[in-house]
Design a protein around this motif. Sequence first.
Motif, PDB file in Angstrom:
ATOM      1  N   ALA A  15      82.091  85.603 -32.160  1.00 18.42           N
ATOM      2  CA  ALA A  15      81.906  84.539 -32.498  1.00 18.42           C
ATOM      3  C   ALA A  15      81.944  83.343 -31.259  1.00 18.42           C
ATOM      4  N   LYS A  16      82.495  83.471 -30.545  1.00 12.24           N
ATOM      5  CA  LYS A  16      82.681  82.775 -29.280  1.00 12.24           C
ATOM      6  C   LYS A  16      81.307  82.657 -28.289  1.00 12.24           C
ATOM      7  N   GLN A  17      80.875  83.872 -28.343  1.00 13.77           N
ATOM      8  CA  GLN A  17      79.452  83.936 -27.382  1.00 13.77           C
ATOM      9  C   GLN A  17      78.523  82.914 -27.609  1.00 13.77           C
ATOM     10  N   ILE A  50      87.757  90.502 -14.873  1.00 15.25           N
ATOM     11  CA  ILE A  50      89.083  90.709 -15.324  1.00 15.25           C
ATOM     12  C   ILE A  50      89.042  89.933 -16.804  1.00 15.25           C
ATOM     13  N   GLY A  51      90.023  90.651 -17.721  1.00 12.21           N
ATOM     14  CA  GLY A  51      89.865  89.859 -18.732  1.00 12.21           C
ATOM     15  C   GLY A  51      88.407  89.785 -19.692  1.00 12.21           C
ATOM     16  N   ALA A  52      87.693  90.907 -19.433  1.00 12.28           N
ATOM     17  CA  ALA A  52      86.437  90.913 -19.870  1.00 12.28           C
ATOM     18  C   ALA A  52      86.261  91.010 -21.287  1.00 12.28           C
ATOM     19  N   ILE A  75      87.401  95.067 -16.739  1.00 10.39           N
ATOM     20  CA  ILE A  75      88.675  95.260 -17.138  1.00 10.39           C
ATOM     21  C   ILE A  75      89.047  94.504 -18.328  1.00 10.39           C
ATOM     22  N   ASP A  76      90.120  94.953 -19.076  1.00 11.87           N
ATOM     23  CA  ASP A  76      90.866  94.269 -19.948  1.00 11.87           C
ATOM     24  C   ASP A  76      92.125  94.936 -20.352  1.00 11.87           C
ATOM     25  N   LEU A  77      93.173  94.178 -20.604  1.00 13.32           N
ATOM     26  CA  LEU A  77      94.490  94.513 -21.130  1.00 13.32           C
ATOM     27  C   LEU A  77      94.498  95.388 -22.411  1.00 13.32           C
ATOM     28  N   ASP A 125      96.033  96.293 -17.175  1.00 12.50           N
ATOM     29  CA  ASP A 125      96.612  94.934 -16.788  1.00 12.50           C
ATOM     30  C   ASP A 125      96.119  94.716 -15.505  1.00 12.50           C
ATOM     31  N   VAL A 126      95.500  93.372 -15.147  1.00 14.40           N
ATOM     32  CA  VAL A 126      95.003  92.918 -14.143  1.00 14.40           C
ATOM     33  C   VAL A 126      95.969  93.081 -13.108  1.00 14.40           C
ATOM     34  N   PHE A 127      97.356  92.920 -13.151  1.00 15.83           N
ATOM     35  CA  PHE A 127      98.261  93.127 -12.181  1.00 15.83           C
ATOM     36  C   PHE A 127      98.345  94.491 -11.656  1.00 15.83           C
ATOM     37  N   ALA A 144      86.205  85.771 -13.884  1.00 18.15           N
ATOM     38  CA  ALA A 144      87.116  85.535 -14.631  1.00 18.15           C
ATOM     39  C   ALA A 144      86.889  84.252 -15.739  1.00 18.15           C
ATOM     40  N   GLN A 145      86.543  84.861 -16.923  1.00 18.58           N
ATOM     41  CA  GLN A 145      85.868  83.803 -17.973  1.00 18.58           C
ATOM     42  C   GLN A 145      87.077  83.587 -19.066  1.00 18.58           C
ATOM     43  N   ALA A 146      87.442  82.342 -19.157  1.00 17.17           N
ATOM     44  CA  ALA A 146      88.679  82.137 -20.126  1.00 17.17           C
ATOM     45  C   ALA A 146      89.620  82.893 -20.077  1.00 17.17           C
TER      46      ALA A 146
HETATM   47  C1  LIG Z   1      90.132  84.287 -24.259  1.00 17.79           C
HETATM   48  S1  LIG Z   1      89.809  85.969 -24.007  1.00 17.79           S
HETATM   49  C2  LIG Z   1      88.538  85.846 -22.906  1.00 17.79           C
HETATM   50  C3  LIG Z   1      87.795  87.121 -23.221  1.00 17.79           C
HETATM   51  C4  LIG Z   1      86.429  87.139 -22.254  1.00 17.79           C
HETATM   52  N1  LIG Z   1      86.600  86.794 -21.070  1.00 17.79           N
HETATM   53  C5  LIG Z   1      85.441  86.178 -23.056  1.00 17.79           C
HETATM   54  O1  LIG Z   1      85.252  85.037 -22.673  1.00 17.79           O
HETATM   55  O2  LIG Z   1      84.903  86.536 -24.028  1.00 17.79           O
HETATM   56  C6  LIG Z   1      91.056  86.586 -22.704  1.00 17.79           C
HETATM   57  C7  LIG Z   1      91.064  87.809 -22.397  1.00 17.79           C
HETATM   58  O3  LIG Z   1      92.009  88.283 -21.061  1.00 17.79           O
HETATM   59  C8  LIG Z   1      92.742  89.403 -21.613  1.00 17.79           C
HETATM   60  N2  LIG Z   1      93.867  89.625 -20.718  1.00 17.79           N
HETATM   61  C9  LIG Z   1      94.904  88.726 -21.009  1.00 17.79           C
HETATM   62  N3  LIG Z   1      95.892  88.746 -20.039  1.00 17.79           N
HETATM   63  C10 LIG Z   1      95.249  90.023 -19.440  1.00 17.79           C
HETATM   64  C11 LIG Z   1      95.868  90.761 -18.212  1.00 17.79           C
HETATM   65  N4  LIG Z   1      97.309  90.717 -17.759  1.00 17.79           N
HETATM   66  N5  LIG Z   1      95.352  91.744 -17.659  1.00 17.79           N
HETATM   67  C12 LIG Z   1      93.960  92.178 -18.115  1.00 17.79           C
HETATM   68  N6  LIG Z   1      93.311  91.395 -19.208  1.00 17.79           N
HETATM   69  C13 LIG Z   1      93.921  90.240 -19.585  1.00 17.79           C
HETATM   70  C14 LIG Z   1      92.764  89.448 -23.064  1.00 17.79           C
HETATM   71  O4  LIG Z   1      93.124  90.691 -23.641  1.00 17.79           O
HETATM   72  C15 LIG Z   1      91.624  88.801 -23.570  1.00 17.79           C
HETATM   73  O5  LIG Z   1      90.556  89.733 -23.791  1.00 17.79           O
END
Ligand SMILES: C[S@@+](CC[C@H](N)C(=O)[O-])C[C@H]1O[C@@H](n2cnc3c(N)ncnc32)[C@H](O)[C@@H]1O
Length: 317
Positions: A15-17, A50-52, A75-77, A125-127, A144-146
């Motif tokens: 929905a955010k898209q 990251i956090g895709a 990548i995403d957690l 995890d990104v770390f 790194a979006q949001a």
């Molecule tokens: C607000 S969402 C944004 C998702 C996407 N970037 C978007 O804008 O639609 C934040 C994302 O970061 C991921 N995330 C949070 N901490 C993370 C970590 N330590 N490593 C990888 N991903 C992480 C979450 O699982 C989530 O999918």
Amino acid sequence: MSIPRTYSFARYLTAKQSVDDRALNGHVWQNLVAALPRAAPEQPLHILEIGAGLGTMVERLCAGGMLTNTIYTAIDLEPTLIAEARRRLPQWAAAQGWQVQQDSPAQLHVQRPGQDIRVATEAIDVFRFIAREQGQRFWDLLIAQAVLDLVDVPTTLPALLSLLRPGGLLYCPITFDGGTVFQPELDPELDVAIEACYHQTMDRRLVAGKPSGDSRTGRHLFAHLQAAGAEVLAAGSSDWVVFAGPNGYAADEAYFLHFIIHTMHSALTGHPHLDAERFTAWIAQRHAQVEPGTLVYIAHQLDVLGRVPAPLGETRE
Ligand SMILES: C[S@@+](CC[C@H](N)C(=O)[O-])C[C@H]1O[C@@H](n2cnc3c(N)ncnc32)[C@H](O)[C@@H]1O
């Protein structure tokens, strides 16, 4: 729509898209397009996101036609989000007329005339990813979006930038920057108190005992990038503005609003500075404003494009 009984983060990201599409800063986007090095079959562009989440940025970049030969690592957690990205992306590409080849569950290869893009997805995890890849692989662009408002930027940024090749780019769109506005006002004093308490939960967020958040990440990024040795190439606001037009809320944005209100409800339940009864009534009123389309929601965010230095003569054109 009526108030949802259950909530799905994947549906929220979908929905955010459309909200993001309206919000993304065109000036910063154009600067990104201009700064991207030219790719060739023997020298593809390497992008790391990251956090895709569901991979909506992959779709946006592919659709925009700005990627030619690209190797994209997303990548995403959350394994459930990566699983959903793996389901969505090939379907999306096929529907857009791309030739789609699934090399493995984690490796997607999409092509159309002039564009050849390989997308690798991984739940990690990104770390952990940084620890594994540092010094091994280097990317031309990190997205790194949001996401940056969910980590401790001063310590995370230098590690992220170490994944970039000299002259590499960092694109951080939709970075939260300290504004959560609902209209119409219900009770000006309570509205302000709820916003302040909500932002405080971000500022005090701990993940594994470590500070992991900043409600003013956007504005602080300038100094953090400078401290990490990167320059800011472009920046601009990317506020979410959600309102009901003549046909109501766009796409699934009524759900998006309910999800945001639900998130605030979960974050602030039991908060010592909020009267529980008044807060519960406020949440109920905000949910109730969605169905008739009277609720307007604005979140202040920034898009920032940075670049790490390249020693003279090493810039990739
Ligand atoms: C607000 S969402 C944004 C998702 C996407 N970037 C978007 O804008 O639609 C934040 C994302 O970061 C991921 N995330 C949070 N901490 C993370 C970590 N330590 N490593 C990888 N991903 C992480 C979450 O699982 C989530 O999918």
